[in-house]
Motif scaffolding. Structure first.
Motif, mmCIF file in Angstrom:
data_model
loop_
_atom_site.group_PDB
_atom_site.id
_atom_site.type_symbol
_atom_site.label_atom_id
_atom_site.label_comp_id
_atom_site.label_asym_id
_atom_site.label_seq_id
_atom_site.Cartn_x
_atom_site.Cartn_y
_atom_site.Cartn_z
ATOM 1 N N HIS A 62 -39.611 5.269 13.990
ATOM 2 C CA HIS A 62 -39.481 3.839 12.893
ATOM 3 C C HIS A 62 -38.794 3.255 14.766
ATOM 4 O O HIS A 62 -37.724 4.353 15.208
ATOM 5 N N HIS A 64 -35.636 1.349 14.965
ATOM 6 C CA HIS A 64 -34.374 1.578 14.602
ATOM 7 C C HIS A 64 -33.459 2.198 15.598
ATOM 8 O O HIS A 64 -33.826 2.871 15.954
ATOM 9 N N ASP A 66 -30.667 4.002 15.396
ATOM 10 C CA ASP A 66 -30.298 5.381 14.546
ATOM 11 C C ASP A 66 -31.524 5.646 14.621
ATOM 12 O O ASP A 66 -31.357 7.286 14.465
ATOM 13 N N HIS A 67 -32.882 5.416 14.858
ATOM 14 C CA HIS A 67 -33.832 6.266 15.234
ATOM 15 C C HIS A 67 -34.485 6.565 16.093
ATOM 16 O O HIS A 67 -35.565 7.543 16.169
ATOM 17 N N HIS A 163 -40.463 0.080 5.835
ATOM 18 C CA HIS A 163 -38.538 -0.645 5.792
ATOM 19 C C HIS A 163 -38.518 -1.802 6.621
ATOM 20 O O HIS A 163 -38.160 -2.532 6.745
ATOM 21 N N ASP A 188 -36.859 6.359 7.122
ATOM 22 C CA ASP A 188 -36.357 5.218 6.486
ATOM 23 C C ASP A 188 -37.081 4.464 5.326
ATOM 24 O O ASP A 188 -38.651 3.716 5.832
ATOM 25 N N HIS A 409 -32.966 -0.535 2.936
ATOM 26 C CA HIS A 409 -33.634 0.560 2.312
ATOM 27 C C HIS A 409 -33.597 0.881 1.254
ATOM 28 O O HIS A 409 -32.929 0.221 0.094
HETATM 29 ZN ZN LIG Z 1 -34.204 2.136 10.003
#
Ligand SMILES: [Zn+2]
Length: 467
Positions: A62, A64, A66-67, A163, A188, A409
């Motif tokens: 996805h 985000h 942090d991904h 998510h 996530d 989450h």
């Molecule tokens: Zn995420």
């Protein structure tokens, strides 16, 4: 084959997992940025722990950061393959990666002014806007729920992870020496009672599973009190104290969830008359992308759409576009609500709003999402009396509120629900990723009781054989 965990390993950011086949082909699951890890953050983001030129395929769960946030660096350092993701993830990643490149350019400019004054060497951004554009060209939209051959020995399928818009769990079927095994990566996992999105989907039996564990030891309160809490903070800060309510919020997901809650309050006649500003060009764009993908909405939003053609817009809501308009908010005396990114208050315009309002007891900073302990949001959540923002110390005189139940989450029951479609005894190994180690240990105990036999909590750069 082997798997190595190069990020989101005993931490919740930097998601990066690398599968290496016996024939040498390598598949990278996510290429996320580390965030809020203090002084370590920069070096963690500079060194992958593997050679980007050796990667054959990349799959993105996805959008985000942090991904996805290090994809431009992966491309800058020589990755030339496709990046598979869902169509909505592609749309979101486009705006998020460009924004990330701009934030880094601006942060580097700011830091380098200081470096020049102190005669220190300049810092180099992780990647440029051009690197981000090149990486967007590599994103290959792939729909949910269909197995696709991305290589003669590798099949890929996405299932909805519920998510954020476009979020997927990733399933790979890899054939080696005539034997096919399935690796499933949760990405996530959202909530089964999300305010906006559909619930996470079931998936075929896997041999190996990587599951996120952000809230592996937590049960969220129901979503409804979050709406009530939000209104309470608006009343107390804006109506009673005549102050400003600053809400750091992820541009994607949390901002739309806040707008949706405020829109519902307005429909119910419960929203006080107060100006509400969304001060993040990215949040504005992400809201537009969300509106463009109604296929991800749950039935409640579908019902609201029958009486309100825009469930993310209401009277009193203003979108701030320019930096000058954003700065003008500092001089505003009237009470207002400012929703701004980033969610952990580590970057973006919200950091300036916090710096400008933190020393006044009339104001409130309201944390509505997960914050890394070392991030500015995390420090405020823990009740810090003094914080450093852009190198200046500030006393925390403003009130700090926290709404914990507003989470994209799943809690441990949601995570267990995601696993409920699996026969625990048929899962050869379960890896817990994307969580803090103490939480993961509690989650492991819980999963052992559910019948999973072999559960590992990999450390960063840990590599292990599968099969
Ligand atoms: Zn995420």
């Amino acid at each position: 084959m082997k798997i190595a965990f190069h990020g989101a390993a005993r931490t919740v950011t930097g998601s990066k997992h690398l599968i290496t086949l016996k024939n040498g082909k390598k598949i990278l699951l996510d290429c996320g940025m580390f965030q809020g890890m203090g002084h370590e953050t920069d070096s963690l983001n500079r060194d992958f722990g593997f050679d980007p030129q050796e990667i054959t395929y990349m799959v993105l769960s996805h959008a985000h950061i942090d991904h996805s946030g290090l994809i431009p660096r992966l491309v800058k350092l020589g990755y030339r393959g496709d990046i598979f993701c869902t169509p909505a993830t592609r749309d979101l990643a486009e705006i998020l990666l460009l924004d990330s490149a701009e934030i880094q350019r601006d942060d580097a400019k700011f830091t380098n002014k200081k470096m020049a004054r102190e005669g220190l060497p300049f810092v180099e951004p992780l990647y440029s806007v051009d690197d981000a554009k090149l990486s967007i060209d590599r994103l290959k939209p792939t729909g949910y729920n269909t197995w696709t051959h991305i290589d003669k020995d590798i099949q890929l399928m996405f299932t909805d992870a519920g998510h954020i818009v476009g979020a997927a769990s990733v399933h790979l079927r890899i054939t080696e020496n005539g034997k096919t095994e399935q690796i499933s990566f949760s990405g996530d996992i959202g909530r089964y009672n999300d305010a906006i999105l559909k619930s996470p989907e079931v998936f075929p039996q896997a041999d190996y599973i990587l599951i996120e564990s952000t809230y592996g030891s937590t049960l969220h309160a129901d979503a409804a009190p979050a709406d009530a809490e939000l209104l309470r903070h608006i009343r107390e800060t804006c109506m009673e104290k005549r102050g400003k309510l600053i809400i750091p919020a992820f541009s994607v997901g949390r901002t739309q969830e806040l707008l949706y809650a405020l829109n519902n309050a307005q429909l119910a006649g419960k929203l006080p008359r107060v100006d509400i500003f969304v001060d993040s060009p990215l949040s504005t764009e992400a809201t537009a992308v969300t509106k463009a993908h109604p296929e991800v909405f749950n039935s409640e939003v579908a019902n609201i759409l029958k009486k309100d053609d825009d469930p993310f817009d209401f009277p009193g809501l203003h979108y701030i576009k320019t930096v000058d308009e954003s700065k003008a908010l500092n001089f505003r005396q009237e009470p207002c609500v400012i929703i701004s990114a980033s969610g952990m208050a580590e970057a973006g315009r919200v950091k300036h709003h916090i710096a400008n309002n933190i020393d006044n007891a009339r104001n409130t900073i309201l944390i509505v999402g997960y914050c890394e302990p070392q991030s500015l949001g995390g420090k405020l959540m823990r009740g810090a009396k003094e914080v450093s923002i852009y190198g200046t110390r500030f006393h925390v005189n403003a009130a700090v509120g926290v709404i914990r139940s507003m989470s994209a989450h799943g809690d441990y029951e949601d995570l267990s629900q995601w696993l409920a479609c699996q026969h625990p005894k048929d899962v050869k190994k379960l890896f817990l990723v994307h969580g803090e180690y103490d939480v993961q240990q509690i989650f492991r105990e819980w999963l052992i009781k559910k019948g999973f036999l072999d559960i590992e909590i990999p450390e960063r750069h840990y590599e292990t054989g599968l099969a």
